[in-house]
Write a protein that holds these residues in place. Structure first.
Motif, PDB file in Angstrom:
ATOM      1  N   TYR A  32       0.863  -1.181   0.000  1.00 32.39           N
ATOM      2  CA  TYR A  32       0.000   0.000   0.000  1.00 32.39           C
ATOM      3  C   TYR A  32       0.900   1.232   0.000  1.00 32.39           C
ATOM      4  CZ  TYR A  32      -3.716  -3.231   1.296  1.00 32.39           C
ATOM      5  OH  TYR A  32      -4.607  -4.280   1.311  1.00 32.39           O
ATOM      6  N   ALA A  33       0.627   2.177  -0.894  1.00 29.30           N
ATOM      7  CA  ALA A  33       1.443   3.381  -1.025  1.00 29.30           C
ATOM      8  C   ALA A  33       0.645   4.594  -0.553  1.00 29.30           C
ATOM      9  CB  ALA A  33       1.877   3.570  -2.467  1.00 29.30           C
TER      10      ALA A  33
ATOM     11  N   VAL B 165      -9.055   2.525   6.527  1.00 27.67           N
ATOM     12  CA  VAL B 165      -8.315   3.510   5.733  1.00 27.67           C
ATOM     13  C   VAL B 165      -8.837   3.489   4.295  1.00 27.67           C
ATOM     14  CG1 VAL B 165      -6.048   4.229   4.903  1.00 27.67           C
ATOM     15  CG2 VAL B 165      -6.279   3.198   7.178  1.00 27.67           C
ATOM     16  N   PRO B 166      -9.140   4.645   3.702  1.00 28.65           N
ATOM     17  CA  PRO B 166      -9.619   4.683   2.309  1.00 28.65           C
ATOM     18  C   PRO B 166      -8.589   4.063   1.355  1.00 28.65           C
ATOM     19  CG  PRO B 166      -9.943   6.799   3.376  1.00 28.65           C
ATOM     20  CD  PRO B 166      -9.089   5.997   4.294  1.00 28.65           C
ATOM     21  N   LEU B 167      -9.074   3.267   0.417  1.00 29.87           N
ATOM     22  CA  LEU B 167      -8.202   2.542  -0.504  1.00 29.87           C
ATOM     23  C   LEU B 167      -8.427   2.998  -1.941  1.00 29.87           C
ATOM     24  CD1 LEU B 167      -8.796  -1.062   0.900  1.00 29.87           C
ATOM     25  CD2 LEU B 167      -6.896   0.463   1.452  1.00 29.87           C
ATOM     26  N   ILE B 168      -7.350   3.054  -2.703  1.00 28.71           N
ATOM     27  CA  ILE B 168      -7.438   3.264  -4.155  1.00 28.71           C
ATOM     28  C   ILE B 168      -7.008   1.957  -4.789  1.00 28.71           C
ATOM     29  CG2 ILE B 168      -6.662   4.576  -6.141  1.00 28.71           C
ATOM     30  CD1 ILE B 168      -6.138   6.160  -2.819  1.00 28.71           C
ATOM     31  N   LEU B 169      -7.923   1.323  -5.506  1.00 27.40           N
ATOM     32  CA  LEU B 169      -7.697  -0.028  -6.009  1.00 27.40           C
ATOM     33  C   LEU B 169      -7.746  -0.088  -7.533  1.00 27.40           C
ATOM     34  CD1 LEU B 169     -10.033  -2.017  -3.574  1.00 27.40           C
ATOM     35  CD2 LEU B 169      -7.570  -1.655  -3.348  1.00 27.40           C
ATOM     36  N   PRO B 170      -7.056  -1.082  -8.112  1.00 32.02           N
ATOM     37  CA  PRO B 170      -7.211  -1.307  -9.549  1.00 32.02           C
ATOM     38  C   PRO B 170      -8.590  -1.893  -9.834  1.00 32.02           C
ATOM     39  CG  PRO B 170      -5.845  -3.016  -8.574  1.00 32.02           C
ATOM     40  CD  PRO B 170      -6.086  -2.005  -7.497  1.00 32.02           C
ATOM     41  N   LYS B 171      -9.153  -1.546 -10.981  1.00 31.97           N
ATOM     42  CA  LYS B 171     -10.473  -2.082 -11.331  1.00 31.97           C
ATOM     43  C   LYS B 171     -10.408  -3.570 -11.649  1.00 31.97           C
ATOM     44  CE  LYS B 171     -12.780   2.004 -13.220  1.00 31.97           C
ATOM     45  NZ  LYS B 171     -13.374   2.614 -14.444  1.00 31.97           N
ATOM     46  N   ALA B 172      -9.286  -4.001 -12.228  1.00 30.41           N
ATOM     47  CA  ALA B 172      -9.176  -5.390 -12.674  1.00 30.41           C
ATOM     48  C   ALA B 172      -7.728  -5.833 -12.552  1.00 30.41           C
ATOM     49  CB  ALA B 172      -9.663  -5.509 -14.118  1.00 30.41           C
ATOM     50  N   GLY B 173      -7.473  -7.088 -12.929  1.00 24.98           N
ATOM     51  CA  GLY B 173      -6.109  -7.589 -12.925  1.00 24.98           C
ATOM     52  C   GLY B 173      -5.819  -8.482 -11.736  1.00 24.98           C
ATOM     53  N   LEU B 174      -4.596  -9.016 -11.700  1.00 24.83           N
ATOM     54  CA  LEU B 174      -4.194  -9.973 -10.679  1.00 24.83           C
ATOM     55  C   LEU B 174      -4.263  -9.386  -9.274  1.00 24.83           C
ATOM     56  CD1 LEU B 174      -3.065 -12.725  -9.935  1.00 24.83           C
ATOM     57  CD2 LEU B 174      -0.771 -11.877 -10.466  1.00 24.83           C
TER      58      LEU B 174
ATOM     59  N   GLN C 114      -1.483  10.264  -4.298  1.00 22.73           N
ATOM     60  CA  GLN C 114      -0.643  11.434  -4.035  1.00 22.73           C
ATOM     61  C   GLN C 114      -1.466  12.646  -3.618  1.00 22.73           C
ATOM     62  OE1 GLN C 114       2.099  12.395  -7.231  1.00 22.73           O
ATOM     63  NE2 GLN C 114       3.680  12.879  -5.730  1.00 22.73           N
ATOM     64  N   LEU C 115      -2.739  12.637  -3.946  1.00 23.60           N
ATOM     65  CA  LEU C 115      -3.627  13.722  -3.519  1.00 23.60           C
ATOM     66  C   LEU C 115      -4.015  13.595  -2.047  1.00 23.60           C
ATOM     67  CD1 LEU C 115      -6.050  13.856  -6.595  1.00 23.60           C
ATOM     68  CD2 LEU C 115      -4.175  15.433  -6.069  1.00 23.60           C
ATOM     69  N   GLY C 116      -3.618  12.468  -1.427  1.00 26.03           N
ATOM     70  CA  GLY C 116      -3.943  12.265  -0.023  1.00 26.03           C
ATOM     71  C   GLY C 116      -5.325  11.708   0.224  1.00 26.03           C
ATOM     72  N   LEU C 117      -5.926  11.106  -0.825  1.00 26.58           N
ATOM     73  CA  LEU C 117      -7.296  10.602  -0.702  1.00 26.58           C
ATOM     74  C   LEU C 117      -7.371   9.181  -0.163  1.00 26.58           C
ATOM     75  CD1 LEU C 117      -8.839  12.010  -4.001  1.00 26.58           C
ATOM     76  CD2 LEU C 117      -8.824  13.023  -1.715  1.00 26.58           C
ATOM     77  N   GLY C 118      -6.208   8.535   0.011  1.00 31.16           N
ATOM     78  CA  GLY C 118      -6.193   7.178   0.513  1.00 31.16           C
ATOM     79  C   GLY C 118      -4.852   6.540   0.233  1.00 31.16           C
ATOM     80  N   ILE C 119      -4.790   5.226   0.415  1.00 25.58           N
ATOM     81  CA  ILE C 119      -3.567   4.483   0.115  1.00 25.58           C
ATOM     82  C   ILE C 119      -3.827   3.589  -1.095  1.00 25.58           C
ATOM     83  CG2 ILE C 119      -2.656   4.581   2.462  1.00 25.58           C
ATOM     84  CD1 ILE C 119      -3.708   1.762   2.934  1.00 25.58           C
ATOM     85  N   GLY C 120      -2.846   3.519  -1.991  1.00 23.70           N
ATOM     86  CA  GLY C 120      -3.033   2.797  -3.243  1.00 23.70           C
ATOM     87  C   GLY C 120      -2.390   1.428  -3.233  1.00 23.70           C
ATOM     88  N   LEU C 121      -3.102   0.443  -3.749  1.00 25.13           N
ATOM     89  CA  LEU C 121      -2.576  -0.920  -3.851  1.00 25.13           C
ATOM     90  C   LEU C 121      -1.815  -1.066  -5.163  1.00 25.13           C
ATOM     91  CD1 LEU C 121      -2.450  -3.849  -2.786  1.00 25.13           C
ATOM     92  CD2 LEU C 121      -4.586  -4.290  -4.031  1.00 25.13           C
ATOM     93  N   VAL C 122      -0.490  -1.242  -5.074  1.00 26.12           N
ATOM     94  CA  VAL C 122       0.360  -1.352  -6.263  1.00 26.12           C
ATOM     95  C   VAL C 122       1.490  -2.336  -5.998  1.00 26.12           C
ATOM     96  CG1 VAL C 122      -0.087   1.007  -7.089  1.00 26.12           C
ATOM     97  CG2 VAL C 122       1.819   0.575  -5.512  1.00 26.12           C
ATOM     98  N   PRO C 123       2.136  -2.859  -7.046  1.00 23.97           N
ATOM     99  CA  PRO C 123       3.347  -3.651  -6.838  1.00 23.97           C
ATOM    100  C   PRO C 123       4.480  -2.752  -6.342  1.00 23.97           C
ATOM    101  CG  PRO C 123       2.423  -3.995  -9.038  1.00 23.97           C
ATOM    102  CD  PRO C 123       1.733  -2.810  -8.457  1.00 23.97           C
ATOM    103  N   ARG C 124       5.294  -3.268  -5.459  1.00 27.24           N
ATOM    104  CA  ARG C 124       6.388  -2.464  -4.908  1.00 27.24           C
ATOM    105  C   ARG C 124       7.339  -1.961  -5.995  1.00 27.24           C
ATOM    106  NH1 ARG C 124       9.096  -3.291   0.761  1.00 27.24           N
ATOM    107  NH2 ARG C 124      10.618  -1.602   0.731  1.00 27.24           N
ATOM    108  N   ILE C 125       7.503  -2.735  -7.060  1.00 24.10           N
ATOM    109  CA  ILE C 125       8.416  -2.364  -8.139  1.00 24.10           C
ATOM    110  C   ILE C 125       8.091  -0.991  -8.721  1.00 24.10           C
ATOM    111  CG2 ILE C 125       7.015  -3.527  -9.912  1.00 24.10           C
ATOM    112  CD1 ILE C 125       9.529  -4.250 -11.369  1.00 24.10           C
ATOM    113  N   VAL C 126       6.822  -0.597  -8.649  1.00 24.76           N
ATOM    114  CA  VAL C 126       6.412   0.693  -9.204  1.00 24.76           C
ATOM    115  C   VAL C 126       7.097   1.845  -8.473  1.00 24.76           C
ATOM    116  CG1 VAL C 126       4.443   2.211  -9.658  1.00 24.76           C
ATOM    117  CG2 VAL C 126       4.192  -0.261  -9.879  1.00 24.76           C
TER     118      VAL C 126
END
Length: 299
Positions: A168-169, A190-199, A232-244
């Motif tokens: 979570y970023a 905590v508010p989450l920003i999630l991908p719509k689809a994918g693994l 980055q707008l501070g609206l929540g934490i984003g679920l992403v691969p760490r490599i990003v």
């Protein structure tokens, strides 16, 4: 008319859809319409019947399609024959990759390819990583960068390059730099920003369902870059691969919150069809890709 125009015509004849064809050939719909009109003017007849609901080939269009197919095949065959004489391979390699993949996974592939086969040029289409599999299956790309599930893909060859955990970023300047509790506590408060689809989304949904957790979802979007833009707008934490976050423009701009073993690791790498049909040159480029992939060792 030239080879490019014939290729565009052939693509439209196969899809019978102007918007879809415009996307595939990187033209605006209006530019595509003008190109087809020029071809029809040169041919002296209408090649397509089109109304508000559908597009179909006229009889003249069917004959022109046969002509175009033969001309383009002859072009590929003569290019292949000439390249064999000077022991070189040339042509275009369509690639699908996310913006993140362009600065994390693709550079080493391009470095090896360019050094050995300078006449093979990449045509890179960027987009949501979740669409990588479709890009290969639909023929929009010969090779793509994707998240690779443990079970792999049916009829698709995979070549893992890097293993990365999901995290979570949070914006380094935002309100979620310090969060505490178990993974269940975090996703339910905590508010989450999630991908719509994918693994990543599949794993997240499976995990929350198995724990009977109701997540607080602030936004759902396509692509890691969009997720981080909202985080980055501070609206929540984003679920992403760490490599990003380890490469490119995001380094140092986010605080990483580990997801622990809840969502696990996954492999990121290249995918392509196990077999390819097409012209001799297309098959030769496919073999070039095989050679380059053999040089890329998993990290």
């Amino acid at each position: 008319m030239d080879f490019y125009e014939l290729e565009v015509f052939k693509t439209l004849a196969e899809t019978l859809h102007f918007s879809r064809t415009a996307l595939k050939v990187n033209l605006s719909p209006s530019a595509l319409s003008r190109l087809i009109s020029r071809l029809e003017e040169e041919a002296g007849t209408e090649l397509f019947d089109r109304d508000n609901r559908k597009v179909t080939l006229t009889q003249a269009g069917k004959e022109f399609l046969a002509f175009s197919t033969k001309v383009l095949k002859d072009k590929e065959d003569i290019s292949y024959s000439l390249s064999r004489k000077n022991n070189s391979v040339s042509g275009t390699l369509p690639v699908y990759a996310s913006v993140t993949a362009c600065y994390t996974i693709l550079p080493e592939f391009i470095k090896i390819l360019s050094a050995r086969y300078p006449l093979v040029h990449l045509s890179v289409q960027t987009g949501d990583p979740a669409d990588a599999l479709n890009a290969v299956k639909e023929g929009r790309a010969v090779i793509a960068v994707a998240a690779i599930p443990e079970e792999g893909f049916s009829s698709i060859e995979t070549h893992p390059v890097k293993r990365t955990p999901l995290i979570y970023a949070a914006s380094a300047d935002g309100p979620y730099t310090n969060i505490y509790g178990s993974p269940q506590d975090i996703v339910s408060s905590v508010p989450l920003i999630l991908p719509k689809a994918g693994l990543a989304r599949k794993r997240f949904d499976k995990w929350t369902k198995s724990r009977n957790v109701k997540p607080v979802i602030a936004a759902e979007t396509e692509g890691n870059e969009a997720i981080l833009a909202i985080a980055q707008l501070g609206l929540g934490i984003g679920l992403v691969p760490r490599i990003v976050l380890e490469n490119g423009p995001y380094k140092g701009k986010f605080v990483i919150h580990e997801a622990g073993n809840a969502l696990g690791y996954y492999d990121v790498g290249f995918i392509r069809k196990k077999e390819i049909t097409g012209t001799q040159n297309e098959r030769r480029i496919y073999n070039v890709v095989t050679e380059v992939l053999s040089e890329l060792l998993p990290q």
